[in-house]
Design an enzyme around this catalytic site. Structure first.
Site, PDB file in Angstrom:
ATOM      1  N   ARG A 276       0.832  -1.205   0.000  1.00 21.52           N
ATOM      2  CA  ARG A 276       0.000   0.000   0.000  1.00 21.52           C
ATOM      3  C   ARG A 276       0.874   1.265   0.000  1.00 21.52           C
ATOM      4  O   ARG A 276       1.932   1.294   0.609  1.00 21.52           O
ATOM      5  CB  ARG A 276      -0.921   0.017   1.228  1.00 21.52           C
ATOM      6  CG  ARG A 276      -2.069  -0.955   1.175  1.00 21.52           C
ATOM      7  CD  ARG A 276      -2.964  -0.791   2.399  1.00 21.52           C
ATOM      8  NE  ARG A 276      -2.224  -0.987   3.640  1.00 21.52           N
ATOM      9  CZ  ARG A 276      -1.781  -0.022   4.414  1.00 21.52           C
ATOM     10  NH1 ARG A 276      -1.995   1.246   4.090  1.00 21.52           N
ATOM     11  NH2 ARG A 276      -1.121  -0.289   5.516  1.00 21.52           N
TER      12      ARG A 276
ATOM     13  N   LYS B 223      -8.665  -2.024   0.838  1.00 22.94           N
ATOM     14  CA  LYS B 223      -8.431  -1.136   1.973  1.00 22.94           C
ATOM     15  C   LYS B 223      -9.124   0.220   1.807  1.00 22.94           C
ATOM     16  O   LYS B 223      -9.445   0.879   2.804  1.00 22.94           O
ATOM     17  CB  LYS B 223      -6.929  -0.942   2.192  1.00 22.94           C
ATOM     18  CG  LYS B 223      -6.230  -2.178   2.755  1.00 22.94           C
ATOM     19  CD  LYS B 223      -6.874  -2.672   4.049  1.00 22.94           C
ATOM     20  CE  LYS B 223      -6.084  -3.820   4.659  1.00 22.94           C
ATOM     21  NZ  LYS B 223      -6.765  -4.404   5.842  1.00 22.94           N
TER      22      LYS B 223
ATOM     23  N   HIS C  93     -10.070  -3.789  12.311  1.00 22.89           N
ATOM     24  CA  HIS C  93      -9.038  -4.449  11.520  1.00 22.89           C
ATOM     25  C   HIS C  93      -8.618  -5.688  12.295  1.00 22.89           C
ATOM     26  O   HIS C  93      -7.673  -5.668  13.083  1.00 22.89           O
ATOM     27  CB  HIS C  93      -7.852  -3.498  11.316  1.00 22.89           C
ATOM     28  CG  HIS C  93      -6.801  -4.047  10.410  1.00 22.89           C
ATOM     29  ND1 HIS C  93      -5.468  -3.745  10.543  1.00 22.89           N
ATOM     30  CD2 HIS C  93      -6.892  -4.883   9.345  1.00 22.89           C
ATOM     31  CE1 HIS C  93      -4.776  -4.371   9.606  1.00 22.89           C
ATOM     32  NE2 HIS C  93      -5.611  -5.060   8.869  1.00 22.89           N
TER      33      HIS C  93
ATOM     34  N   SER D  69       0.336  -6.348  10.264  1.00 23.35           N
ATOM     35  CA  SER D  69       0.914  -7.328   9.356  1.00 23.35           C
ATOM     36  C   SER D  69       2.126  -8.001   9.993  1.00 23.35           C
ATOM     37  O   SER D  69       2.983  -7.346  10.587  1.00 23.35           O
ATOM     38  CB  SER D  69       1.336  -6.638   8.056  1.00 23.35           C
ATOM     39  OG  SER D  69       1.945  -7.540   7.172  1.00 23.35           O
TER      40      SER D  69
ATOM     41  N   LYS E 123      -2.073 -12.654  12.648  1.00 28.70           N
ATOM     42  CA  LYS E 123      -3.532 -12.492  12.670  1.00 28.70           C
ATOM     43  C   LYS E 123      -4.237 -13.540  11.804  1.00 28.70           C
ATOM     44  O   LYS E 123      -5.200 -14.170  12.234  1.00 28.70           O
ATOM     45  CB  LYS E 123      -3.876 -11.078  12.213  1.00 28.70           C
ATOM     46  CG  LYS E 123      -5.342 -10.707  12.218  1.00 28.70           C
ATOM     47  CD  LYS E 123      -5.503  -9.187  12.201  1.00 28.70           C
ATOM     48  CE  LYS E 123      -4.758  -8.524  11.081  1.00 28.70           C
ATOM     49  NZ  LYS E 123      -5.380  -8.763   9.749  1.00 28.70           N
ATOM     50  N   THR E 124      -3.756 -13.704  10.585  1.00 23.92           N
ATOM     51  CA  THR E 124      -4.355 -14.681   9.678  1.00 23.92           C
ATOM     52  C   THR E 124      -4.038 -16.102  10.119  1.00 23.92           C
ATOM     53  O   THR E 124      -4.910 -16.978  10.152  1.00 23.92           O
ATOM     54  CB  THR E 124      -3.863 -14.445   8.241  1.00 23.92           C
ATOM     55  OG1 THR E 124      -4.271 -13.147   7.822  1.00 23.92           O
ATOM     56  CG2 THR E 124      -4.427 -15.480   7.282  1.00 23.92           C
TER      57      THR E 124
ATOM     58  N   ASP F 122      -9.579 -10.509   8.214  1.00 23.60           N
ATOM     59  CA  ASP F 122      -8.996  -9.169   8.187  1.00 23.60           C
ATOM     60  C   ASP F 122      -9.916  -8.021   8.607  1.00 23.60           C
ATOM     61  O   ASP F 122      -9.463  -7.111   9.276  1.00 23.60           O
ATOM     62  CB  ASP F 122      -8.474  -8.877   6.782  1.00 23.60           C
ATOM     63  CG  ASP F 122      -7.502  -7.708   6.732  1.00 23.60           C
ATOM     64  OD1 ASP F 122      -6.618  -7.640   7.608  1.00 23.60           O
ATOM     65  OD2 ASP F 122      -7.638  -6.882   5.831  1.00 23.60           O
TER      66      ASP F 122
ATOM     67  N   ARG G 158       1.543 -12.032  -1.512  1.00 20.29           N
ATOM     68  CA  ARG G 158       0.158 -12.191  -1.070  1.00 20.29           C
ATOM     69  C   ARG G 158      -0.595 -13.221  -1.888  1.00 20.29           C
ATOM     70  O   ARG G 158      -0.301 -13.457  -3.057  1.00 20.29           O
ATOM     71  CB  ARG G 158      -0.584 -10.850  -1.200  1.00 20.29           C
ATOM     72  CG  ARG G 158      -0.081  -9.756  -0.281  1.00 20.29           C
ATOM     73  CD  ARG G 158      -0.687  -9.866   1.083  1.00 20.29           C
ATOM     74  NE  ARG G 158      -0.179  -8.840   1.999  1.00 20.29           N
ATOM     75  CZ  ARG G 158      -0.708  -8.619   3.205  1.00 20.29           C
ATOM     76  NH1 ARG G 158      -1.741  -9.318   3.619  1.00 20.29           N
ATOM     77  NH2 ARG G 158      -0.186  -7.692   3.992  1.00 20.29           N
TER      78      ARG G 158
END
Length: 542
Positions: free
Chosen positions: A71, A212, A231, A249, A253-254, A268, A334
């Site tokens: 991003r 996003k 988030h 990131s 989390k994932t 997410d 990704r």
């Protein structure tokens, strides 16, 4: 146009292609072809024929994003206008641009796309019909349309004919701005206009900007109606015990939410309304650098499936075999895929209010414990802080970890003042008596260069014990600097791992690093001017 693209595409969900005919309410037209709601196979054909992407071993679609592999947070602007101006927390994360500059760029992008094929995607952001946003996404690239189809939620075919967007995204990566004329920082731009309900993206092919930007819109709209945007990832256990996972990131989390023993709600973006937890998205966007079948079997399996989009993932040009360990293009490799590519994922309008809130951090200082229990005030302090740490660029000779604070674990997407989100979270946590845990997935046993990364097996054991209530039955000790509570034992985890100070050979060095990190927390928190003494006093004691 390649011959394969002259045929009418197979209609998986009402797919059509029409020449020079705008959809109702569209912000643009084209003299070429407007492809509407194409199926995944059709978009594959377009992406390959136009050399946007290649099919790799296993069937995934591999794309390169060029210069922008992540991003461009500094290239995001919000149009300053009377209707939303007073609600925005203007500053580094929310930079203003005036309406005339926006209108000028919009006209230029419309002109640019007028002579090109355009892909239109109609979809929902939000599984809860009461808090849903109808989104229309126009893209220059076919694979971006497939990405939008994964990230958002497909309406039933019968709803497409009468679809009316609440917000429109126009994405033209091949068009670059002129900063001196257009008021942007560089050639790339992400512009949000809450008055006109348009998002304008250009100069970057990084697909994450699409999802996003809509997340940013949800983060603006939902708090105005008392709904908490987050988030976070979320999953639910067999006893309907929902857990949510905040984290930046690289914090896990994932990975941690994709648990074979629990059902994945999403990885997410979620909302917390009076009805419970609901997913904003219809898919997952997982970081896959160094991904392994042993540590993350479900995500690993999803990377090799037809329909999955791989961004900047390395592969052999002859065999098309993937190399997930190759970060040559970027460490931010990704995979984007539908939610149902995760075997135990679950879909629904809303899920029970969470019983556990997990805040994840990667502490490269090696100071924070692998798990700690937070009071409500401490939870708000750490939520507003949004701490993690990264190791700085060693090529510049800097070998010490660098603290990173991202407000509410998602500062680039939060348009209101952090206190708006914190107050909403506190109200919901207290109202539903949720427990809060801080989990460090970073270093333990020493500083950077000495300490080792926390074992994923130990982290999962600690997390599972917290979620199933086992940790509530053990004795806790209070950390003298940070004030949170640390369990003295946990099944499957050595006792010397639980207390970070005891894991360090050099206790004096630990104390010095702990004091250093505490000072960074305190310095960062000052800028928020939090008036609640209970919350401001819940931070570390220096």
């Amino acid at each position: 146009m390649p011959a394969s693209l002259k045929l009418k595409s197979e209609a998986k969900r009402g797919s059509t292609m029409e020449t020079n005919t705008p959809a109702a309410g569209a912000e643009l037209t084209t003299t070429k072809t407007m492809f509407r709601n194409l199926s995944a196979p059709a978009l594959y054909e377009h992406a390959v024929a136009k050399k946007e992407a290649e099919i790799v071993k296993g069937g995934a679609l591999a794309a390169r994003t060029g210069k922008h592999t992540a991003r461009s947070a500094q290239d995001k602007f919000i149009v300053k206008e009377p209707g939303s101006e007073k609600n925005i927390w203007w500053g580094d994360q929310n930079t203003a641009i005036d309406g005339e500059k926006f209108d000028g760029l919009l006209r230029k992008v419309q002109g640019y796309l007028a002579g090109r094929d355009v892909y239109q995607r109609d979809c929902y952001a939000g599984s809860d019909p009461k808090n849903r946003l109808n989104v229309r996404v126009y893209t220059e690239l076919a694979w971006h349309s497939l990405f939008a189809g994964h990230m958002f939620i497909d309406p039933p075919a019968e709803e497409l004919a009468g679809f009316r967007p609440d917000f429109t995204v126009i994405n033209a990566p091949g068009f670059t701005a002129l900063p001196a004329v257009d008021g942007t920082r560089g050639g790339a731009f992400i512009l949000l206009n809450f008055k006109r309900k348009i998002i304008l993206i250009g100069g970057t092919a990084y697909a994450g900007e699409i999802k996003k930007s809509i997340f940013s819109v949800m983060n603006y709209l939902l708090p105005l109606k008392g709904v908490m945007p987050m988030h976070c990832s979320a999953n639910v256990g067999k006893n309907d015990d929902t857990a949510i996972f905040f984290g930046l990131s690289g914090t896990g989390k994932t990975t941690l939410s994709s648990d074979p023993l629990r059902r994945l709600i999403g990885d997410d973006e979620h909302g917390w309304s009076d009805n419970g937890i609901f997913n904003f998205e219809g898919g997952c966007y997982a970081k896959v650098i160094n991904l392994s079948a042993e540590a993350e079997p479900q995500i690993y399996a999803a990377t090799g499936r037809f329909g999955t989009i791989l961004e900047n993932v390395a592969y052999d040009k002859d065999t098309r075999a993937l190399d997930l360990n190759d970060g040559t293009l970027t460490e931010n490799t990704r995979a984007a895929y539908p939610l149902d590519y995760i075997d135990n994922a679950i879909k629904g309008a809303a899920f029970p209010h969470p019983k556990n809130i997990v805040m994840l951090t990667y502490d490269a200082f090696g100071v924070l414990p692998p798990i700690a229990r937070l009071s409500y005030e401490q939870a708000m302090y750490h939520f507003i802080s949004g701490y993690t740490a990264k190791v700085a660029n060693t090529e510049m000779g800097i070998k010490e970890p660098k603290a990173t604070f991202s407000t509410c674990f998602g500062a680039p997407f939060m348009s209101h003042h952090p206190s708006v989100y914190a107050e909403l979270l506190e109200k919901k946590m207290r109202g539903h008596k949720a427990d809060c845990w801080l989990i460090n997935t970073g270093l333990c046993g020493g500083p950077y260069g000495v300490g080792k990364r926390m074992s994923i097996q130990h982290t999962r054991a600690l997390l599972n014990s917290a979620l199933d209530g086992k940790l509530a039955k053990v004795k806790f000790t209070k950390d003298q600097v940070f004030g949170f509570e640390i369990p003295t034992k946990c099944p499957g985890v050595p006792a010397d791992v639980l207390n970070p100070r005891e894991a360090w050979a050099d206790k004096a060095l630990y104390d010095a690093k702990c004091k250093e990190l505490a000072g960074l927390f305190a310095a960062n928190f000052k800028k928020f001017n939090v008036t609640s003494k209970a919350i401001s006093g819940a931070g570390p004691k220096i």
